[in-house]
Write a protein that holds these residues in place. Structure first.
Motif, PDB file in Angstrom:
ATOM      1  N   SER A 159    -101.930 -56.818 -75.633  1.00  0.00           N
ATOM      2  CA  SER A 159    -100.750 -56.660 -76.489  1.00  0.00           C
ATOM      3  C   SER A 159     -99.727 -55.711 -75.886  1.00  0.00           C
ATOM      4  O   SER A 159     -98.565 -55.696 -76.308  1.00  0.00           O
ATOM      5  N   ARG A 160    -100.134 -54.905 -74.914  1.00  0.00           N
ATOM      6  CA  ARG A 160     -99.220 -53.948 -74.288  1.00  0.00           C
ATOM      7  C   ARG A 160     -98.516 -54.533 -73.062  1.00  0.00           C
ATOM      8  O   ARG A 160     -97.683 -53.880 -72.442  1.00  0.00           O
ATOM      9  N   ILE A 161     -98.859 -55.752 -72.708  1.00  0.00           N
ATOM     10  CA  ILE A 161     -98.237 -56.394 -71.549  1.00  0.00           C
ATOM     11  C   ILE A 161     -96.900 -57.003 -71.971  1.00  0.00           C
ATOM     12  O   ILE A 161     -96.848 -57.861 -72.864  1.00  0.00           O
ATOM     13  N   ASP A 162     -95.821 -56.547 -71.331  1.00  0.00           N
ATOM     14  CA  ASP A 162     -94.489 -57.063 -71.665  1.00  0.00           C
ATOM     15  C   ASP A 162     -93.722 -57.532 -70.439  1.00  0.00           C
ATOM     16  O   ASP A 162     -92.533 -57.869 -70.529  1.00  0.00           O
ATOM     17  N   GLY A 163     -94.392 -57.560 -69.277  1.00  0.00           N
ATOM     18  CA  GLY A 163     -93.718 -57.987 -68.056  1.00  0.00           C
ATOM     19  C   GLY A 163     -92.892 -56.896 -67.413  1.00  0.00           C
ATOM     20  O   GLY A 163     -92.295 -57.115 -66.347  1.00  0.00           O
TER      21      GLY A 163
ATOM     22  N   LEU B  34    -110.660 -50.219 -57.707  1.00  0.00           N
ATOM     23  CA  LEU B  34    -109.693 -50.737 -58.676  1.00  0.00           C
ATOM     24  C   LEU B  34    -108.384 -49.948 -58.644  1.00  0.00           C
ATOM     25  O   LEU B  34    -107.307 -50.520 -58.863  1.00  0.00           O
ATOM     26  N   ARG B  35    -108.470 -48.652 -58.371  1.00  0.00           N
ATOM     27  CA  ARG B  35    -107.237 -47.869 -58.226  1.00  0.00           C
ATOM     28  C   ARG B  35    -106.414 -48.372 -57.048  1.00  0.00           C
ATOM     29  O   ARG B  35    -105.178 -48.478 -57.130  1.00  0.00           O
ATOM     30  N   ARG B  36    -107.097 -48.667 -55.941  1.00  0.00           N
ATOM     31  CA  ARG B  36    -106.371 -49.164 -54.762  1.00  0.00           C
ATOM     32  C   ARG B  36    -105.712 -50.507 -55.063  1.00  0.00           C
ATOM     33  O   ARG B  36    -104.612 -50.785 -54.578  1.00  0.00           O
ATOM     34  N   ARG B  37    -106.381 -51.327 -55.849  1.00  0.00           N
ATOM     35  CA  ARG B  37    -105.834 -52.649 -56.150  1.00  0.00           C
ATOM     36  C   ARG B  37    -104.663 -52.603 -57.121  1.00  0.00           C
ATOM     37  O   ARG B  37    -103.709 -53.383 -56.998  1.00  0.00           O
ATOM     38  N   MET B  38    -104.727 -51.700 -58.099  1.00  0.00           N
ATOM     39  CA  MET B  38    -103.771 -51.787 -59.207  1.00  0.00           C
ATOM     40  C   MET B  38    -102.897 -50.564 -59.422  1.00  0.00           C
ATOM     41  O   MET B  38    -101.901 -50.653 -60.143  1.00  0.00           O
ATOM     42  N   LEU B  39    -103.247 -49.426 -58.824  1.00  0.00           N
ATOM     43  CA  LEU B  39    -102.490 -48.204 -59.106  1.00  0.00           C
ATOM     44  C   LEU B  39    -101.784 -47.633 -57.883  1.00  0.00           C
ATOM     45  O   LEU B  39    -100.664 -47.115 -58.008  1.00  0.00           O
ATOM     46  N   ASP B  40    -102.420 -47.680 -56.712  1.00  0.00           N
ATOM     47  CA  ASP B  40    -101.792 -47.089 -55.530  1.00  0.00           C
ATOM     48  C   ASP B  40    -100.436 -47.730 -55.270  1.00  0.00           C
ATOM     49  O   ASP B  40     -99.451 -47.044 -54.965  1.00  0.00           O
ATOM     50  N   THR B  41    -100.395 -49.047 -55.361  1.00  0.00           N
ATOM     51  CA  THR B  41     -99.121 -49.770 -55.374  1.00  0.00           C
ATOM     52  C   THR B  41     -98.951 -50.313 -56.785  1.00  0.00           C
ATOM     53  O   THR B  41     -99.715 -51.192 -57.204  1.00  0.00           O
ATOM     54  N   PRO B  42     -98.003 -49.777 -57.562  1.00  0.00           N
ATOM     55  CA  PRO B  42     -97.886 -50.178 -58.967  1.00  0.00           C
ATOM     56  C   PRO B  42     -97.816 -51.692 -59.129  1.00  0.00           C
ATOM     57  O   PRO B  42     -97.038 -52.374 -58.454  1.00  0.00           O
ATOM     58  N   GLN B  43     -98.655 -52.204 -60.021  1.00  0.00           N
ATOM     59  CA  GLN B  43     -98.720 -53.638 -60.294  1.00  0.00           C
ATOM     60  C   GLN B  43     -98.280 -53.901 -61.736  1.00  0.00           C
ATOM     61  O   GLN B  43     -98.751 -53.256 -62.669  1.00  0.00           O
ATOM     62  N   VAL B  44     -97.380 -54.864 -61.892  1.00  0.00           N
ATOM     63  CA  VAL B  44     -96.876 -55.223 -63.217  1.00  0.00           C
ATOM     64  C   VAL B  44     -97.602 -56.479 -63.691  1.00  0.00           C
ATOM     65  O   VAL B  44     -97.498 -57.535 -63.062  1.00  0.00           O
ATOM     66  N   PRO B  45     -98.349 -56.388 -64.791  1.00  0.00           N
ATOM     67  CA  PRO B  45     -99.060 -57.572 -65.289  1.00  0.00           C
ATOM     68  C   PRO B  45     -98.164 -58.440 -66.163  1.00  0.00           C
ATOM     69  O   PRO B  45     -97.278 -57.947 -66.861  1.00  0.00           O
ATOM     70  N   SER B  46     -98.406 -59.730 -66.119  1.00  0.00           N
ATOM     71  CA  SER B  46     -97.730 -60.667 -67.022  1.00  0.00           C
ATOM     72  C   SER B  46     -98.734 -61.729 -67.444  1.00  0.00           C
ATOM     73  O   SER B  46     -99.660 -62.067 -66.695  1.00  0.00           O
TER      74      SER B  46
ATOM     75  N   VAL C 187     -99.493 -51.386 -64.662  1.00  0.00           N
ATOM     76  CA  VAL C 187    -100.844 -51.112 -65.150  1.00  0.00           C
ATOM     77  C   VAL C 187    -101.031 -49.627 -65.443  1.00  0.00           C
ATOM     78  O   VAL C 187    -101.620 -49.246 -66.456  1.00  0.00           O
ATOM     79  N   GLY C 188    -100.511 -48.770 -64.565  1.00  0.00           N
ATOM     80  CA  GLY C 188    -100.657 -47.333 -64.769  1.00  0.00           C
ATOM     81  C   GLY C 188    -100.017 -46.862 -66.057  1.00  0.00           C
ATOM     82  O   GLY C 188    -100.573 -46.010 -66.769  1.00  0.00           O
ATOM     83  N   THR C 189     -98.857 -47.414 -66.384  1.00  0.00           N
ATOM     84  CA  THR C 189     -98.176 -47.039 -67.626  1.00  0.00           C
ATOM     85  C   THR C 189     -98.990 -47.469 -68.837  1.00  0.00           C
ATOM     86  O   THR C 189     -99.134 -46.716 -69.812  1.00  0.00           O
ATOM     87  N   ILE C 190     -99.540 -48.678 -68.782  1.00  0.00           N
ATOM     88  CA  ILE C 190    -100.351 -49.169 -69.900  1.00  0.00           C
ATOM     89  C   ILE C 190    -101.610 -48.320 -70.057  1.00  0.00           C
ATOM     90  O   ILE C 190    -102.021 -47.996 -71.177  1.00  0.00           O
ATOM     91  N   LEU C 191    -102.213 -47.921 -68.935  1.00  0.00           N
ATOM     92  CA  LEU C 191    -103.398 -47.064 -69.010  1.00  0.00           C
ATOM     93  C   LEU C 191    -103.065 -45.735 -69.668  1.00  0.00           C
ATOM     94  O   LEU C 191    -103.876 -45.175 -70.419  1.00  0.00           O
TER      95      LEU C 191
END
Length: 391
Positions: free
Chosen positions: A351-355, A317-329, A359-363
């Motif tokens: 509620s923390r998703i703002d576009g 999951l780190r490789r999928r979402m953190l190694d390359t920062p991913q922005v959720p919307s 993901v790393g910042t929200i974590l």
């Protein structure tokens, strides 16, 4: 955090447990319903003690049902406990009748069952007072609230299978002696169940007479049902014996205030399935099965397997979402989100998703553990609630 109070019609216990567990709170949770009273002590999101005025939830009952203690030993230990004012578990360890490992795992089972019993309550009141909890003597045991929450979600699915096999608690059962796998330990829950089924008790009568949780009774019956060792019949068998509780044991056990978790073959199947998934690179299912095996029968082997599976899934999951920062919307509207059935941690993360935040910042803002939070995000993506884009 401040204290909380309310009732289960507005905040089911499942959501309350997720809320308190995700914030890793410390304090005292009190729950009442129709004369039933429960007291839960929490420290940093862990259950340290869970007491109840229901006889079936006392430590002595669990130890007897699991075959670790007989009625005579219990009576002697209880007498010494009354004189020394020492917790029952500690007395049993000092006497050499039950190992500390067994007492600890049984306490953990007791804690889980005390809370999980309330997950199906539709009525009841609760109050939570935040603050430090007192130190207490005895064998130390703890269970993560979030683990109990996950177990509650599993049981929602499990109950569907149990009810399919046993549609009504008023049903009677019949034993096929030729299909009993082996003789259960004398005095254990399995041995008592088979004996009482032979006597012609209904399922509801089994639960009432054995002073244990309905889930544990149904779980053990289901294990026998799958082996075709018992079957449902429409009428009580000839020679039915009316249920009679043991007044001596009940009187002794109810003075204490402080299962079989699953059959060994089922635990072994879970371990083998988890290992197979992990070897094939299916870390998601492998971790889920390893966690279930450890919750069902905690041993050094299942703990090592769970740690290995969790590390593998976390790396994925780190490789999928953190190694390359991913922005959720969000892929749904706010109105649609309001009508979606979500747990408190899920609502918090959404509620923390703002576009803008990745993901790393929200974590970093979340009180949830890294693996739990990443699993939630993966489920958001899988169910179409959220999409991820590289920053």
């Amino acid at each position: 955090m401040r204290g909380l109070s309310g009732d289960f019609s507005t905040m089911p216990l499942k959501d309350l447990v997720a809320y308190l567990g995700s914030r890793r709170v410390s304090g005292t949770l009190r729950v009442t319903r129709a004369g039933v009273r429960k007291l839960i002590l929490l420290r940093e999101g862990q259950v340290l003690s869970a007491s109840s005025n229901q006889t079936r939830e006392y430590l002595g009952q669990f130890l007897i049902h699991m075959g670790h203690l007989n009625a005579e030993q219990f009576a002697q230990a209880h007498a010494q406990q009354s004189e020394a004012n020492v917790p029952l578990g500690q007395i049993l360890v000092l006497l050499g009748w039950v190992s500390e490992v067994t007492v600890r795992s049984t306490l953990q089972l007791k804690f889980r069952e005390t809370l999980l019993d309330m997950f199906r309550w539709e009525e009841g009141e609760f109050s939570f007072d935040a603050g430090a909890v007192p130190q207490f003597e005895g064998v130390e045991a703890g269970v993560e609230l979030m683990d109990i929450h996950r177990e509650g979600e599993f049981r929602e699915t499990a109950w569907q299978s149990l009810r399919a096999a046993f549609p009504s608690g008023s049903a009677y059962l019949e034993v096929d002696e030729s299909r009993l796998p082996e003789l259960p330990r004398a005095g254990s829950l399995d041995a008592t169940l088979v004996e009482r089924v032979r006597e012609g008790l209904s399922i509801d009568e089994l639960v009432k007479t054995l002073h244990t949780s309905d889930f544990l009774v149904y779980q053990r019956l289901y294990a026998l049902y799958r082996r075709e060792a018992i079957r449902v019949v429409n009428a009580p068998p000839p020679g039915r014996v009316r249920p009679v509780a043991s007044p001596e044991l009940e009187e002794k056990v109810k003075d204490l205030e402080v299962g079989v978790v699953g059959d060994e073959s089922q635990t072994l199947e879970l371990i083998q399935a988890a290992q197979s998934h992990l070897e094939n690179g299916n870390f998601w299912d492998g971790e889920a099965l390893a966690r279930r095996a450890h919750e069902q029968a905690p041993t050094p082997e299942t703990e090592a397997l769970l740690n290995s599976a969790s590390a593998a899934l976390l790396g994925l999951l780190r490789r999928r979402m953190l190694d390359t920062p991913q922005v959720p919307s969000l892929r749904v509207t706010a109105a649609q989100l309001k009508t979606t059935r979500l747990t408190t941690p899920e609502r918090y993360l959404l509620s923390r998703i703002d576009g803008k935040r990745d993901v790393g910042t929200i974590l970093g803002m979340s009180p949830l553990g890294e693996l739990d939070a990443l699993k939630y995000f993966q489920s958001f993506v899988d169910t179409g609630l959220v999409q991820l884009k590289p920053r």
